[in-house]
Motif scaffolding. Structure first.
Motif, PDB file in Angstrom:
ATOM      1  N   PRO A  94       1.512   3.210   4.151  1.00  0.00           N
ATOM      2  CA  PRO A  94       1.543   1.746   4.215  1.00  0.00           C
ATOM      3  C   PRO A  94       1.398   1.075   2.850  1.00  0.00           C
ATOM      4  N   SER A  95       2.009  -0.100   2.733  1.00  0.00           N
ATOM      5  CA  SER A  95       1.730  -1.016   1.617  1.00  0.00           C
ATOM      6  C   SER A  95       0.537  -1.882   2.008  1.00  0.00           C
ATOM      7  N   ALA A  96       0.151  -2.765   1.109  1.00  0.00           N
ATOM      8  CA  ALA A  96      -0.880  -3.764   1.432  1.00  0.00           C
ATOM      9  C   ALA A  96      -0.226  -4.904   2.216  1.00  0.00           C
ATOM     10  N   PRO A  97      -1.011  -5.699   2.946  1.00  0.00           N
ATOM     11  CA  PRO A  97      -0.392  -6.818   3.677  1.00  0.00           C
ATOM     12  C   PRO A  97       0.374  -7.756   2.736  1.00  0.00           C
ATOM     13  N   THR A 101       0.375 -15.680   0.089  1.00  0.00           N
ATOM     14  CA  THR A 101       0.114 -14.809  -1.063  1.00  0.00           C
ATOM     15  C   THR A 101      -0.081 -13.374  -0.575  1.00  0.00           C
ATOM     16  N   LYS A 102       0.540 -12.426  -1.282  1.00  0.00           N
ATOM     17  CA  LYS A 102       0.358 -11.010  -0.935  1.00  0.00           C
ATOM     18  C   LYS A 102      -1.078 -10.599  -1.258  1.00  0.00           C
ATOM     19  N   VAL A 103      -1.635  -9.710  -0.444  1.00  0.00           N
ATOM     20  CA  VAL A 103      -3.014  -9.266  -0.699  1.00  0.00           C
ATOM     21  C   VAL A 103      -3.141  -8.645  -2.099  1.00  0.00           C
ATOM     22  N   THR A 104      -2.129  -7.903  -2.535  1.00  0.00           N
ATOM     23  CA  THR A 104      -2.197  -7.308  -3.885  1.00  0.00           C
ATOM     24  C   THR A 104      -2.413  -8.403  -4.941  1.00  0.00           C
ATOM     25  N   ASP A 105      -1.710  -9.516  -4.798  1.00  0.00           N
ATOM     26  CA  ASP A 105      -1.877 -10.604  -5.769  1.00  0.00           C
ATOM     27  C   ASP A 105      -3.252 -11.259  -5.647  1.00  0.00           C
ATOM     28  N   GLY A 156      -5.829  -2.849  -1.645  1.00  0.00           N
ATOM     29  CA  GLY A 156      -4.957  -3.467  -0.644  1.00  0.00           C
ATOM     30  C   GLY A 156      -4.361  -2.416   0.277  1.00  0.00           C
ATOM     31  N   GLU A 157      -3.832  -1.349  -0.307  1.00  0.00           N
ATOM     32  CA  GLU A 157      -3.223  -0.269   0.469  1.00  0.00           C
ATOM     33  C   GLU A 157      -4.327   0.560   1.154  1.00  0.00           C
ATOM     34  N   TYR A 158      -5.423   0.773   0.401  1.00  0.00           N
ATOM     35  CA  TYR A 158      -6.514   1.602   0.938  1.00  0.00           C
ATOM     36  C   TYR A 158      -7.026   1.026   2.268  1.00  0.00           C
ATOM     37  N   GLY A 169      -0.148   3.854   0.135  1.00  0.00           N
ATOM     38  CA  GLY A 169       0.792   3.877  -0.985  1.00  0.00           C
ATOM     39  C   GLY A 169       0.206   3.305  -2.259  1.00  0.00           C
ATOM     40  N   PHE A 170       1.004   3.380  -3.334  1.00  0.00           N
ATOM     41  CA  PHE A 170       0.790   2.613  -4.557  1.00  0.00           C
ATOM     42  C   PHE A 170      -0.189   3.213  -5.577  1.00  0.00           C
ATOM     43  N   TYR A 171      -1.106   4.079  -5.169  1.00  0.00           N
ATOM     44  CA  TYR A 171      -2.088   4.537  -6.160  1.00  0.00           C
ATOM     45  C   TYR A 171      -2.374   6.027  -6.057  1.00  0.00           C
ATOM     46  N   SER A 196       3.779   1.115 -10.812  1.00  0.00           N
ATOM     47  CA  SER A 196       4.107  -0.284 -11.069  1.00  0.00           C
ATOM     48  C   SER A 196       4.325  -1.001  -9.735  1.00  0.00           C
ATOM     49  N   ARG A 197       4.479  -2.313  -9.783  1.00  0.00           N
ATOM     50  CA  ARG A 197       4.578  -3.117  -8.551  1.00  0.00           C
ATOM     51  C   ARG A 197       5.669  -2.569  -7.625  1.00  0.00           C
ATOM     52  N   GLY A 198       5.381  -2.624  -6.343  1.00  0.00           N
ATOM     53  CA  GLY A 198       6.324  -2.080  -5.360  1.00  0.00           C
ATOM     54  C   GLY A 198       6.224  -0.565  -5.235  1.00  0.00           C
ATOM     55  N   GLY A 199       5.179   0.000  -5.844  1.00  0.00           N
ATOM     56  CA  GLY A 199       5.088   1.453  -5.983  1.00  0.00           C
ATOM     57  C   GLY A 199       4.775   2.243  -4.721  1.00  0.00           C
ATOM     58  N   SER A 200       4.515   1.583  -3.599  1.00  0.00           N
ATOM     59  CA  SER A 200       4.306   2.352  -2.364  1.00  0.00           C
ATOM     60  C   SER A 200       5.567   3.120  -1.977  1.00  0.00           C
ATOM     61  N   ASP A 201       6.719   2.596  -2.398  1.00  0.00           N
ATOM     62  CA  ASP A 201       7.974   3.323  -2.171  1.00  0.00           C
ATOM     63  C   ASP A 201       7.920   4.704  -2.827  1.00  0.00           C
ATOM     64  N   ILE A 202       7.296   4.750  -4.001  1.00  0.00           N
ATOM     65  CA  ILE A 202       7.206   6.024  -4.727  1.00  0.00           C
ATOM     66  C   ILE A 202       6.291   6.969  -3.956  1.00  0.00           C
TER      67      ILE A 202
HETATM   68  N1  ASP Z   1       1.208  -3.682  -2.828  1.00  0.00           N
HETATM   69  C1  ASP Z   1       1.886  -3.318  -4.018  1.00  0.00           C
HETATM   70  C2  ASP Z   1       2.704  -4.490  -4.537  1.00  0.00           C
HETATM   71  O1  ASP Z   1       2.652  -5.565  -3.979  1.00  0.00           O
HETATM   72  C3  ASP Z   1       2.707  -2.086  -3.865  1.00  0.00           C
HETATM   73  C4  ASP Z   1       3.747  -2.130  -2.779  1.00  0.00           C
HETATM   74  O2  ASP Z   1       3.736  -2.994  -1.915  1.00  0.00           O
HETATM   75  O3  ASP Z   1       4.618  -1.271  -2.786  1.00  0.00           O
HETATM   76  O4  ASP Z   1       3.366  -4.348  -5.527  1.00  0.00           O
END
Ligand code: ASP
Length: 439
Positions: free
Chosen positions: A36-39, A47-51, A114-116, A168-170, A182-188
């Motif tokens: 999962p990503s963060a909400p 606002t995204k939880v990561t932000d 956020g992801e945790y 994801g992400f970390y 980097s941002r969007g890294g849950s894909d990785i």
């Molecule tokens: N939560 C992180 C972001 O907003 C990672 C992700 O969603 O993939 O960048």
């Protein structure tokens, strides 16, 4: 058969989406590992939880009180838990995160929560095990991702869990501190887990039904792409066609695992399948797979008679650029001419140093920078065996009365890159799309 499924932030933004995700996962028992990503945003001004986490940590690192800012994050998670009606109390987790913020545990640590936390909720909802990514995703001392160590540790760990959620992400550094991609890294992370699970497929669930042939902000309702190779995908995402994080290709590509982009809000649509090579997949309706592009390039043009017979000419040009810490993007050349395409801001001082350096080491007859260049990449595995594709691209642009400033064809023959004035970018892209798709 094992499927690894990754859900983006918009797919996990609220309790209602969690329920949709739960249905998708439980529908197929092969969907055993979930990332999962963060909400994300629930509506466009949200606002995204990561932000929120980055902002809260910023307040903490200035030594200011984070109560109000942290409470909003707690609310986001509690409203998901309440909406789902599950028995889960994260108050101890929240306390320990808040304390770590006060102790300045690091910006990456902050963002990773956020992801945790989302992973803890999803694992509880599904009744799956929870594997903390810090334990299994490893970075090397220099901060780069350590793929081999991770694959070994993660593969062994997954063997111990039939079904699991891995946030994801970390991951973690050798000293145990948390580091994010980097941002969007849950894909990785999804891709890493797919490789380690020796999965048959990596499903990446998001809020669109896959890749479109071109940017919908420029062309009205472009066609979707059913099948695309990793290589084509790289070419398109380099040019800005972004559904997936561009680094997420590498782990699955090494293991030849296909990626399927799916839409959580429309699960009956098959989405885009990204596959190792074009021979496994049917030809598309169109010769080209996609068109992408971006603005903001600069060309350095150099001319000198007999440049081709001068040993070390190219190396001296490139080392002048390297000494400014700049990478080059493309290198189209002629017999007595050479162009170097650069991207991003280059200061006047940097330009002057590069010009002086090349003048001194190469003695060119002409040298000069030209800015305001947009590049358009026309990408497609079908181009290799279809004659006349280049002619079609160029005539589309010419018919639109646009001057082409540069042409480059990659050695793999799956792309043609054109440079046009930034002001002509959208018109040229539309003209090419219309020529290939509408005619
Ligand atoms: N939560 C992180 C972001 O907003 C990672 C992700 O969603 O993939 O960048």
């Amino acid at each position: 058969m094992v499927k690894v499924v990754k859900f983006g932030g918009s797919s996990l933004a609220d309790a209602e989406h969690f329920r949709m995700v739960e249905r998708i996962i439980l529908e197929e028992p092969e969907r055993r590992y979930v990332v999962p990503s963060a909400p994300g945003k629930r509506f466009s001004s949200d606002t995204k939880v990561t932000d929120m986490l980055y902002e809260c940590y910023q307040i903490a690192s200035q030594g200011d009180n984070i109560d109000a800012s942290f409470a909003k994050i707690v609310d986001r998670y509690n409203s998901i838990i309440e909406g789902l009606g599950i028995e889960l109390d994260l108050s101890k987790e929240f306390e320990s995160i808040k304390t770590s913020f006060a102790l300045h545990a690091g910006r990456d640590y902050a963002a990773s929560r956020g992801e945790y936390l989302n992973g803890l909720i999803l694992a509880k909802l599904l009744g799956f095990d929870f594997i903390d990514a810090a334990k299994v995703v490893r970075f090397a001392e220099d901060g780069t991702f350590d793929d081999e160590t991770t694959d070994k540790i993660l593969n062994a760990e997954l063997d111990r869990h039939y079904r699991a959620v891995i946030p994801g992400f970390y991951g973690s550094m050798p000293n145990g501190t948390i580091k994010t991609f980097s941002r969007g890294g849950s894909d990785i992370t999804g891709s890493i887990v797919a490789r380690a699970a020796r999965a048959t497929i990596y499903e990446n669930w998001t809020d669109v039904s896959g890749y479109l042939m071109t940017d919908p902000r420029i062309v009205d309702s472009p066609c979707g792409i059913n099948n695309i190779t990793y290589h084509e995908m790289r070419e398109l995402s380099y040019m800005g066609a972004g559904v997936l994080h561009e680094d997420s290709i590498f782990p699955v590509r090494a293991a030849k695992i296909p990626i399927n982009i799916r839409n959580t809000n429309d699960p009956s649509v098959k989405g885009t399948m990204i596959v190792p090579n074009g021979t496994d997949i049917p030809d598309e309706a169109h010769i080209i797979t996609g068109i992408a592009g971006r603005k903001g390039f600069t060309i350095l043009n150099i001319e000198k008679a007999h440049m081709n017979s001068e040993i070390g000419f190219g190396r001296r040009v490139l080392s002048a650029i390297e000494s400014e810490g700049i990478t080059f993007e493309h290198l189209p050349s002629g017999i007595d001419t050479m162009s170097v395409v650069l991207s991003g801001e280059i200061s006047v001082d940097q330009k002057n140093r590069i010009l002086n350096n090349i003048c001194a080491t190469c003695l060119p007859e002409y040298i000069g920078f030209e800015g305001g260049l947009a590049l358009i990449a026309v990408v497609g595995r079908g181009m290799v065996h279809n004659k006349g594709t280049a002619a079609k691209v160029f005539s589309a642009v010419a018919d639109a009365n646009i001057n082409i400033r540069m042409i480059d064809q990659g050695s793999s023959e799956i792309n043609i890159i054109l440079g046009v004035d930034e002001k002509d970018f959208e018109t040229a892209l539309r003209a090419i799309y219309d020529k290939f798709v509408k005619h």
